[in-house]
Design an enzyme around this catalytic site. Sequence first.
Site, PDB file in Angstrom:
ATOM      1  N   CYS A 189      -1.925  -2.507  23.505  1.00 24.78           N
ATOM      2  CA  CYS A 189      -2.755  -3.719  23.272  1.00 24.78           C
ATOM      3  C   CYS A 189      -2.341  -4.464  22.013  1.00 24.78           C
ATOM      4  CB  CYS A 189      -4.234  -3.331  23.190  1.00 24.78           C
ATOM      5  SG  CYS A 189      -4.669  -2.480  21.681  1.00 24.78           S
ATOM      6  N   HIS A 205     -15.026   2.008  -2.104  1.00 29.77           N
ATOM      7  CA  HIS A 205     -14.006   1.066  -1.608  1.00 29.77           C
ATOM      8  C   HIS A 205     -13.008   1.729  -0.687  1.00 29.77           C
ATOM      9  CE1 HIS A 205     -14.910  -1.682  -5.313  1.00 29.77           C
ATOM     10  NE2 HIS A 205     -15.853  -1.718  -4.404  1.00 29.77           N
ATOM     11  N   PRO A 245     -12.546   1.641 -23.416  1.00 30.77           N
ATOM     12  CA  PRO A 245     -11.932   1.262 -24.693  1.00 30.77           C
ATOM     13  C   PRO A 245     -12.061  -0.230 -24.994  1.00 30.77           C
ATOM     14  CG  PRO A 245     -10.248   1.711 -23.053  1.00 30.77           C
ATOM     15  CD  PRO A 245     -11.548   2.093 -22.446  1.00 30.77           C
ATOM     16  N   CYS A 250      -0.408  -0.425  18.337  1.00 27.34           N
ATOM     17  CA  CYS A 250      -0.530   0.155  19.676  1.00 27.34           C
ATOM     18  C   CYS A 250       0.401  -0.597  20.644  1.00 27.34           C
ATOM     19  CB  CYS A 250      -1.987   0.031  20.149  1.00 27.34           C
ATOM     20  SG  CYS A 250      -2.225   0.523  21.854  1.00 27.34           S
ATOM     21  N   ASP A 287      -7.744   5.862  -5.150  1.00 29.07           N
ATOM     22  CA  ASP A 287      -6.836   7.006  -5.293  1.00 29.07           C
ATOM     23  C   ASP A 287      -7.626   8.284  -5.010  1.00 29.07           C
ATOM     24  OD1 ASP A 287      -7.225   6.403  -8.788  1.00 29.07           O
ATOM     25  OD2 ASP A 287      -8.025   8.182  -7.762  1.00 29.07           O
ATOM     26  N   TYR A 304       0.840  -1.212   0.000  1.00 24.98           N
ATOM     27  CA  TYR A 304       0.000   0.000   0.000  1.00 24.98           C
ATOM     28  C   TYR A 304       0.870   1.256   0.000  1.00 24.98           C
ATOM     29  CZ  TYR A 304      -4.381  -2.471   0.171  1.00 24.98           C
ATOM     30  OH  TYR A 304      -5.453  -3.253  -0.192  1.00 24.98           O
TER      31      TYR A 304
HETATM   32  N1  APR Z   1     -10.122   4.752 -19.972  1.00 25.52           N
HETATM   33  C1  APR Z   1     -11.253   4.076 -19.616  1.00 25.52           C
HETATM   34  N2  APR Z   1     -11.272   2.774 -19.264  1.00 25.52           N
HETATM   35  C2  APR Z   1     -10.095   2.118 -19.265  1.00 25.52           C
HETATM   36  C3  APR Z   1      -8.875   2.736 -19.608  1.00 25.52           C
HETATM   37  C4  APR Z   1      -8.917   4.107 -19.975  1.00 25.52           C
HETATM   38  N3  APR Z   1      -7.815   4.769 -20.329  1.00 25.52           N
HETATM   39  N4  APR Z   1      -7.877   1.806 -19.504  1.00 25.52           N
HETATM   40  C5  APR Z   1      -8.466   0.651 -19.103  1.00 25.52           C
HETATM   41  N5  APR Z   1      -9.788   0.839 -18.972  1.00 25.52           N
HETATM   42  C6  APR Z   1     -10.797  -0.125 -18.522  1.00 25.52           C
HETATM   43  C7  APR Z   1     -10.474  -1.564 -18.821  1.00 25.52           C
HETATM   44  O1  APR Z   1     -10.932  -1.903 -20.130  1.00 25.52           O
HETATM   45  C8  APR Z   1     -11.279  -2.290 -17.743  1.00 25.52           C
HETATM   46  O2  APR Z   1     -12.591  -2.568 -18.202  1.00 25.52           O
HETATM   47  O3  APR Z   1     -10.855  -0.048 -17.120  1.00 25.52           O
HETATM   48  C9  APR Z   1     -11.343  -1.280 -16.612  1.00 25.52           C
HETATM   49  C10 APR Z   1     -10.515  -1.652 -15.409  1.00 25.52           C
HETATM   50  O4  APR Z   1     -11.067  -2.823 -14.871  1.00 25.52           O
HETATM   51  P1  APR Z   1     -10.501  -3.373 -13.468  1.00 25.52           P
HETATM   52  O5  APR Z   1      -9.036  -3.394 -13.488  1.00 25.52           O
HETATM   53  O6  APR Z   1     -11.282  -4.637 -13.190  1.00 25.52           O
HETATM   54  O7  APR Z   1     -10.912  -2.253 -12.422  1.00 25.52           O
HETATM   55  P2  APR Z   1     -12.292  -2.032 -11.757  1.00 25.52           P
HETATM   56  O8  APR Z   1     -13.428  -2.368 -12.676  1.00 25.52           O
HETATM   57  O9  APR Z   1     -12.295  -0.687 -11.147  1.00 25.52           O
HETATM   58  O10 APR Z   1     -12.248  -3.109 -10.563  1.00 25.52           O
HETATM   59  C11 APR Z   1     -13.299  -3.065  -9.664  1.00 25.52           C
HETATM   60  O11 APR Z   1     -12.360  -4.625  -8.188  1.00 25.52           O
HETATM   61  O12 APR Z   1     -10.466  -5.430  -7.663  1.00 25.52           O
HETATM   62  C12 APR Z   1     -11.465  -4.737  -7.121  1.00 25.52           C
HETATM   63  O13 APR Z   1     -11.596  -3.070  -5.479  1.00 25.52           O
HETATM   64  C13 APR Z   1     -11.040  -3.367  -6.718  1.00 25.52           C
HETATM   65  O14 APR Z   1     -12.096  -1.270  -7.198  1.00 25.52           O
HETATM   66  C14 APR Z   1     -11.651  -2.484  -7.785  1.00 25.52           C
HETATM   67  C15 APR Z   1     -12.807  -3.312  -8.283  1.00 25.52           C
END
Ligand code: APR
Length: 252
Positions: free
Chosen positions: A162, A124, A226, A159, A109, A71
Amino acid sequence: MTITNADLDTAREWIAQARRLCVSTGAGMSAESGVPTFRDALGGMWARFDPQQLATEAGYRADPQLVWDWYASRREGVAQAQPNGGHVALAEWQRRHPGRMTLITQNVDDLHQRAGSDDVVCLHGGLFVDRWLDPCPRWKGGQPPCDTSTATPGRPPHCETCGNRVRPGVVWFGEALPGQALQAAEDAANDCDVMLVVGTSGAVYPAAGLPLLARQAGAKVVVLNPQPSELDDTAHLVLRDTAAHGLPLLLT
Ligand code: APR
C-alpha cells in the site's frame, strides 16, 4: 557553576522529606553525555537544517530520505553515548527509594533507561521506536497488514502493497503527545511534594507547564540548569549547575 551549600542543604532537605518526588528532564540532561541539546546549533552536515523543519510530518513527507537520515544520525550518536552521572544518580535514587520517584522526560534518547531508571514517562516518544506514518487502507484492526520485509537498509522502510511508510516514533512539532504519557505526567505533577526540573529551557508545552501544575498543587519546585530558563520564575529554588555535577550532589 556551583550550588551554594545553603541551597544544596535546602533542596536535599525538601527531597529527603518528600513522600513523592517528580523529576522532569529535558535535553540538557544528556548534554554531558555528548548528545546535543535540541536548541544547540545542529552540528556538521546538519548545521544548515532547522530541526523544527526536520522534526515535522510535513518535513518527512516532503523528503523522507533526508529526515530518515537525520534520525539515523541521531540514533547513531545516542547509541555511542553513555549515561552520565546525572542519569546514574536518578536511577540509583529510584532504586533506593522504591515507589517515591516519577521520572518524566522530553528526551527521545534512551539514556535514562540505559542508566537503570524504570517506568520512564516519555512525553515525546523515543528515537528507537518506529511506527507507520498512515493507517493502512486494508487494516481491519489488530496488527496492521503492512510489512517491510523488502526494506532496503538506509532507506525509509515502506509497505510494498500500500506504500505506507515507516516513521520515527517520536512526537513531531504540531503533533499531540501520547495521551497516556501526558496523563501520567500531569498526575505525577499534581501528586508530588517536590518537582525537580533538570536541563530544559521550558520552551515547549505541555511539558513546560508541569512545574507550574506542581507548584499550584503545593509542591516545592527546584530548577537545575546552568543557564537561565523560562521556568526559573516558577521555581522556589534555582540551582545553577549541570545535570551530571548537580544531581549526584542533590540525590544523596
Ligand atoms: N545540565 C543541565 N542543563 C543543561 C546542560 C547541562 N549540562 N547543558 C545545557 N543545559 C540546559 C540549557 O541551558 C537549556 O535550558 O538544557 C536546556 C536545553 O534546552 P532545549 O535545547 O530547549 O531542550 P528542551 O528544553 O528539552 O526542549 C524541549 O523542545 O524542541 C523540542 O521536542 C523537543 O524535547 C524537546 C523540547
